[in-house]
Design a protein around this motif. Structure first.
Motif: not given
Length: 571
Positions: A290-317
């Motif tokens: 399960a931990f190995y699975g979560y190690a792979a899965f956690l990339v998705l929410p983390l990258r989503t959070a980073a993408e959200a920061v980028d898009k929200i930044t663009r939206s504010f501009v």
């Protein structure tokens, strides 16, 4: 099904970019909530799969329990089905939210630009407004596209943290505290990225403005041999846009790399700790899987959070750019307490100049200085915030602007046509829908039959932006036909025949008199052919009416009038 564009996009909150974006979100709260629901369901189903796989391996394989293996297999199938169905709905809601927000913001900006009229042209270039409507609105809509996945990322992160805490407090705390630290680290790139994106957006706006202005004056450029000069200017401006893009690339590439590298390090840490705990016996084989699975899965929410920061930044501009347009105020204002509309067929008076137009008359307005007459026309149409014009016994400033626009139509000297079918150009109000004979009657008054006959599709022909496929005289006649189709109570025509020959002008003058019989018409012109068809003429000097009478009377009694309309030639 949501129909776009909206019939009424609403009145936005323009105090700050954040308030503006929140206002947009409130207008589509249902689809946003649906997107969040399916986004959470979609990502939580993914988050639970490593735990289900781990239990299936531990209980079904390691402990040789076939019933447990079957049970967890069914659970995995159910999670997969939920993930697939929720993923489809999440994507549909995300696209819907993006398009709704983008269209709403584009409409708000476009409608505001149309309402402000000359004030917008005085403050911003056409290219800037066009770029904001076409590009910034779509960029700002990205903040609403990411809401579904961001919500799912946050909830799934919490679910994973709880599962890890229940298996190992140490691993759970690493996840619970590590993710916010990662997001903060990526945030260091955001401020310089936002500043450079704003700089790039400014340069793109200038380039668009240059292109729009050049397209409008292309014939003039060719006539004076200015293509080379324009090419050099456009090339220089393009290089400035390219350099601004390169300056954006450094923080943008850093952020893109951080979205992969930092979560990757985090995954390595989780995997290493899980392996050590399994070797020490603190967790079982199923937990390790399960931990190995979560190690792979956690990339998705983390990258989503980073993408959200980028898009929200663009939206504010982008939102800040749109607010720059929405802050431009129209030069005229609605009355606080609108007065009652006067009846039809009442005099129109300009107190500033002394002009008094009796109802149902065709009158001329002549000035040696066209700007003086133009200012009077602006006042008559209430294009200036002036309290000096009275319709009947009511000041125009006390009437709603919509009422003034409906009753008094000013056709300006610079003929403007928009893109679309010729029929919609001539009758944008849809007042004579299905009655082409009325359109043809107006075309005949404007002596524009030859223009329509030359078009293979006639009234269904497509008109290029600004009517560039027509000559100046053709545009002027088509605009006159459009003004006549407004059927306004008061029609003010500014130099309606300045671009046509004398024979055409004489025909238009005669037909105009017949077509406007019994309706008030004011023609600003110095053309003797047009003035000879009027009931009487006002002659203006220094902004004041100094003489009035028929055209022929003024020719005999007022030397300055005679010189103005004949330019010193004998008549």
């Amino acid at each position: 099904m949501i129909k776009l564009p909206f019939a009424n996009p609403g009145s936005p909150d323009t105090r700050t970019p954040a308030r503006f974006l929140v206002w947009v979100g409130r207008q589509q709260i249902r689809t946003l909530a649906a997107g969040v629901f399916f986004g959470v369901l979609w990502m939580v189903a993914q988050a639970l799969m490593p735990a289900a796989i781990g239990r299936a391996i531990q209980e079904g394989i390691a402990e040789h329990d076939n019933s447990a293996l079957a049970r967890w297999t069914v659970i995995l199938l159910a999670l997969g089905a939920i993930q697939a169905g929720a993923g489809i709905m999440r994507h549909r809601c995300a696209v819907s939210n993006w398009l709704q927000a983008s269209f709403r913001m584009a409409q708000v900006v476009a409608h505001h630009s149309a309402r402000t009229g000359p004030a917008m042209k005085n403050n911003l270039s056409t290219g800037e407004v066009v770029a904001t409507v076409s590009n910034d609105a779509m960029r700002a809509g990205g903040a609403f596209d990411i809401t579904a996945r961001l919500s799912g990322a946050i909830v799934s992160y919490i679910v994973v943290a709880i599962i890890l805490l229940s298996a190992s407090v140490t691993l759970g705390l690493v996840v619970l505290l590590g993710v916010p630290v990662l997001v903060v680290l990526m945030g260091f790139v955001i401020k310089p990225l936002q500043a450079r994106q704003a700089e790039q957006r400014e340069e793109v706006g200038k380039l668009t403005a240059l292109g729009a202005d050049t397209a409008a004056g292309l014939r003039v450029l060719r006539g004076i041999g200015g293509e080379g000069e324009f090419f050099q200017r456009y090339r220089n401006r393009s290089q400035e846009v390219r350099q601004a893009g390169v300056r954006v690339a450094l923080p943008q590439s850093t952020l893109d790399a951080a979205q992969v590298f930092i979560p990757g390090l985090f995954v390595v840490l989780i995997t290493w700790l899980g392996a050590r705990f399994a070797l020490s016996g603190k967790i079982d084989v199923g937990d390790l899987v399960a931990f190995y699975g979560y190690a792979a899965f956690l990339v998705l929410p983390l990258r989503t959070a980073a993408e959200a920061v980028d898009k929200i930044t663009r939206s504010f501009v982008a939102a800040r750019r749109m607010l720059g347009i929405l802050e431009v105020e129209r030069e005229i204002s609605e009355p606080e307490r609108p007065g009652a509309e006067p009846p039809e067929s009442v005099p129109l008076k300009d107190l500033g100049s002394g002009l008094v137009v009796e109802p149902g008359k065709l009158v001329g307005l002549v000035s040696a200085k066209p700007d003086e007459a133009g200012r009077i026309a602006d006042r008559l149409g209430r294009f200036r915030d002036d309290d000096g014009v009275v319709l009947g016994d009511v000041h125009l400033a006390d009437l709603p602007i919509e009422s003034v626009r409906r009753r008094i139509v000013v056709s300006e000297a610079d003929p403007i046509l928009f893109s679309g079918s010729l029929r919609s150009e001539l009758d944008p109000w849809g007042r004579v829908d299905g009655q082409d004979e009325k359109i043809h009657e107006a075309i005949a008054v404007a002596n524009a039959e030859d223009v329509v006959e030359a078009l293979p599709l006639g009234l269904d022909a497509y008109v290029d932006e600004r009517g560039r496929s027509f000559s100046g005289g053709q545009r002027q006649r088509l605009v006159l036909a459009r003004a006549l189709l407004s059927d306004a109570e008061v029609l003010v025509l500014v130099e309606p025949t300045s671009a046509v020959d004398a024979h055409t002008e004489a025909r238009i003058a005669r037909r105009l008199r017949e077509a406007r019989e019994g309706k008030t018409t004011v023609v600003l012109t110095a053309s003797p052919l047009m003035l000879d068809q009027t009931d009487y003429v006002f002659f203006v000097e220094d902004g004041k009416v100094v003489a009035q009478g028929t055209h022929r009377e003024l020719l005999n009694t007022t030397p300055s009038y005679k010189w103005t309309v004949t330019r010193g030639e004998d008549v």
